[in-house]
Design an enzyme around this catalytic site. Structure first.
Site, PDB file in Angstrom:
ATOM      1  N   TYR A  68      50.389 -56.144 -19.820  1.00  0.00           N
ATOM      2  CA  TYR A  68      48.986 -56.482 -19.634  1.00  0.00           C
ATOM      3  C   TYR A  68      48.217 -55.988 -20.845  1.00  0.00           C
ATOM      4  CZ  TYR A  68      47.662 -58.470 -15.124  1.00  0.00           C
ATOM      5  OH  TYR A  68      47.416 -59.315 -14.094  1.00  0.00           O
ATOM      6  N   HIS A 110      51.980 -39.806 -20.790  1.00  0.00           N
ATOM      7  CA  HIS A 110      51.750 -39.842 -19.339  1.00  0.00           C
ATOM      8  C   HIS A 110      52.633 -38.788 -18.679  1.00  0.00           C
ATOM      9  CE1 HIS A 110      50.355 -44.221 -20.021  1.00  0.00           C
ATOM     10  NE2 HIS A 110      49.345 -43.370 -20.079  1.00  0.00           N
ATOM     11  N   ALA A 111      51.976 -37.813 -18.065  1.00  0.00           N
ATOM     12  CA  ALA A 111      52.636 -36.569 -17.659  1.00  0.00           C
ATOM     13  C   ALA A 111      53.798 -36.776 -16.689  1.00  0.00           C
ATOM     14  CB  ALA A 111      51.597 -35.642 -17.032  1.00  0.00           C
ATOM     15  N   ARG A 112      53.650 -37.700 -15.744  1.00  0.00           N
ATOM     16  CA  ARG A 112      54.630 -37.802 -14.649  1.00  0.00           C
ATOM     17  C   ARG A 112      55.923 -38.490 -15.068  1.00  0.00           C
ATOM     18  NH1 ARG A 112      50.617 -41.921 -11.394  1.00  0.00           N
ATOM     19  NH2 ARG A 112      50.763 -43.702 -12.805  1.00  0.00           N
ATOM     20  N   HIS A 162      57.749 -44.192 -22.741  1.00  0.00           N
ATOM     21  CA  HIS A 162      57.171 -44.205 -21.393  1.00  0.00           C
ATOM     22  C   HIS A 162      58.251 -44.586 -20.387  1.00  0.00           C
ATOM     23  CE1 HIS A 162      52.766 -44.159 -22.471  1.00  0.00           C
ATOM     24  NE2 HIS A 162      53.307 -44.440 -23.648  1.00  0.00           N
ATOM     25  N   ASN A 215      46.918 -42.475 -23.570  1.00  0.00           N
ATOM     26  CA  ASN A 215      47.322 -43.740 -24.189  1.00  0.00           C
ATOM     27  C   ASN A 215      46.269 -44.831 -24.023  1.00  0.00           C
ATOM     28  OD1 ASN A 215      49.150 -45.065 -25.855  1.00  0.00           O
ATOM     29  ND2 ASN A 215      50.087 -46.153 -24.113  1.00  0.00           N
ATOM     30  N   GLU A 256      59.534 -48.638 -22.223  1.00  0.00           N
ATOM     31  CA  GLU A 256      59.436 -48.288 -20.815  1.00  0.00           C
ATOM     32  C   GLU A 256      60.895 -48.159 -20.375  1.00  0.00           C
ATOM     33  OE1 GLU A 256      56.849 -47.616 -18.996  1.00  0.00           O
ATOM     34  OE2 GLU A 256      55.136 -48.505 -20.030  1.00  0.00           O
TER      35      GLU A 256
HETATM   36 ZN    ZN Z   1      53.367 -44.327 -19.491  1.00  0.00          ZN
END
Ligand code: ZN
Length: 477
Positions: free
Chosen positions: A365, A182-184, A313, A256, A387
């Site tokens: 989730y 996830h780029a951001r 992430h 992902n 995360e």
């Molecule tokens: Zn992510």
């Protein structure tokens, strides 16, 4: 002709381009978020999430956790609709563009020469330059290579950190780390690079790291989605997906959601994935439709020694494992939970941060087509996902080092768990694969009374060794 100095300044500032992203060039179509608010909402039920989605109010986290507050971006023309809905919220940022502008100004300002590389975020060029710097520092330990190319043709760079002089007489397991599917999620790049930095700088001088690298190799892909990452630096700070041009004119697949285990399963839940190309969680046209997921997949297929994996992430302070797609426990839930708990304690011991460990499905989730599920199920890899800490995608730069320092010991613990599980004792022909050839080779050595086949070990090469071998083989050890 004389112009007042003040007028010259006014002229100069009016001709300066307004750059909302640190790497934007004049004329680039920069996406702005003027007067977009960030609001915190604790979704009460899936209907709230559907309502927000329908209002065009985008979730700004990586994943949504049950009964936990989450950040959403509200465009100015949607704010009244949010107020009119009965969903409770708190405004935490009044103007998101001001936050982005402040970040850009900081990143564009000159930095003191004494600054650590980890003092602030780094663009793709700086990351690749630092990879080369580490390789130059320890050419005996570090190899750089490309694992493939992105949609826009950028190489996807990997660094292998391995003490090949430490010969165990068998295959050495390898731990793969990747960031920025996830780029951001900028802090994940810094996190992966810190692991590389520490391994390279401490091997040979620090007993723990030296010993760890005697038992395992590391392969680190800090920017697994280079197009998306560059896009967040030039054009749109909060871009999540890759840059696939989709049918219909939209861009991007959520890498992902693109992996080949339980890909594209409908009805799993709000965040599980989407067949809508405009969605930020679009799963693509098929499993592994994207060159970035293909590149990571092919790396693993070409290197069967990869037995550990962490897909990094941000944000949420979580340590996650399979399943993503099912509420049921995996066959290895007890081992995964034990490893996750050891990692949690290691993180907490550094700065007192509490990361929550658990399976993806029950901790956040349902997710369809996640990397972790593919690594775990299809490749029998000890796969986890962080995360990281931080309250947003742009945590202040002084979060980078504390975050990296607290997760580094936990990442090492995951590698230790991988080593304990995958010693390749029954990989008799040393090709890092347990298969029938190993059984045949072992029987040949048994026949020849080769002392290496004395696995029991009692000084006699006999049927007991064969039984020991079969036990190890059946357990894929
Ligand atoms: Zn992510």
């Amino acid at each position: 002709m004389h112009r007042p100095i003040a007028a010259l300044f006014a002229l100069a500032s009016s001709t300066l381009p307004v750059l909302a992203q640190p790497d934007a060039r004049p004329g680039d179509p920069v996406v702005r978020y003027d007067n977009h608010r960030i609001v915190t909402i604790t979704p009460r039920n899936p209907r709230d999430l559907l309502t927000l989605d329908a209002l065009g109010i985008e979730h700004m986290g990586c994943e949504i956790r049950r009964d936990q507050p989450a950040d959403f971006r509200v465009p100015p023309d949607r704010f009244d609709a949010l107020v009119a809905s009965d969903i409770p919220f708190t405004v935490t940022v009044q103007n998101l563009q001001a936050v982005i502008d402040a970040e850009s100004a900081r990143l564009l300002a000159p930095r003191p020469r004494t600054a650590s590389w980890f003092d602030d975020y780094k663009n793709l060029a700086a990351v690749e330059a630092y990879m080369a710097e580490l390789a130059a520092l320890r050419p005996d330990l570090v190899t750089l290579f490309d694992i493939g190319h992105s949609i826009e043709g950028r190489p996807i760079r990997a660094m292998r950190i391995a003490n090949d002089a430490a010969d165990l007489g068998r295959c050495k397991p390898a731990m793969l780390l990747n960031a920025t599917q996830h780029a951001r999620e900028w802090i994940t790049v810094m996190n992966a690079m810190y692991v590389a930095d520490q391994l390279v700088r401490l091997e040979g001088s620090d007993a723990y790291v030296t010993n760890l690298l005697a038992g395992a190799d590391f392969i680190i892909v800090p920017v697994a989605n280079p197009d998306g990452y560059v896009h967040t630096w030039t054009t749109e700070r909060f871009w999540r997906k890759n840059r696939r041009p989709n049918a219909g004119g939209s861009f991007g697949v959520d890498n992902n959601r693109n992996w080949g285990h339980m890909w594209g399963v409908p009805g799993l839940g709000w965040a599980a994935g989407s067949d809508d190309p405009e969605s930020s969680i679009y799963w693509g046209t098929g499993p592994f439709s994207e060159p970035e997921t293909q590149a990571l997949r092919d790396l693993v297929l070409a290197r069967p020694e990869i037995k550990g994996h962490n897909d990094i992430h941000s944000y949420g302070q979580l340590i996650l494992w399979s399943w993503g797609w099912s509420p049921l426990p995996t066959a290895h839930q007890a081992q995964l939970a034990a490893t996750g708990e050891a990692m949690r304690l290691a993180i907490r011991a550094v700065h007192g941060r509490n990361y929550q460990p658990g399976p993806i499905y029950s901790t956040i989730y349902a997710v369809s087509g996640s990397s972790v599920d593919w690594f775990y199920q299809e490749q029998k890899v000890l796969s986890m996902s962080y995360e990281l800490r931080g309250g947003s995608f742009n945590p202040p730069p002084n979060d980078i080092l504390p975050c990296a320092r607290e997760t580094f010991p936990a990442t090492c613990i995951q590698a230790e768990a991988m080593i304990a599980r995958h010693q390749f004792l029954s990989d008799w022909n040393r090709d890092c694969i347990h298969d029938i050839l190993d059984i045949l080779d072992f029987i040949a050595d048994l026949d020849a009374q080769d002392p290496r086949a004395d696995l029991s070990p009692d000084g006699i090469v006999d049927i007991l060794d064969f039984l020991t071998f079969i036990e190890l083989f059946a357990d894929e050890r």
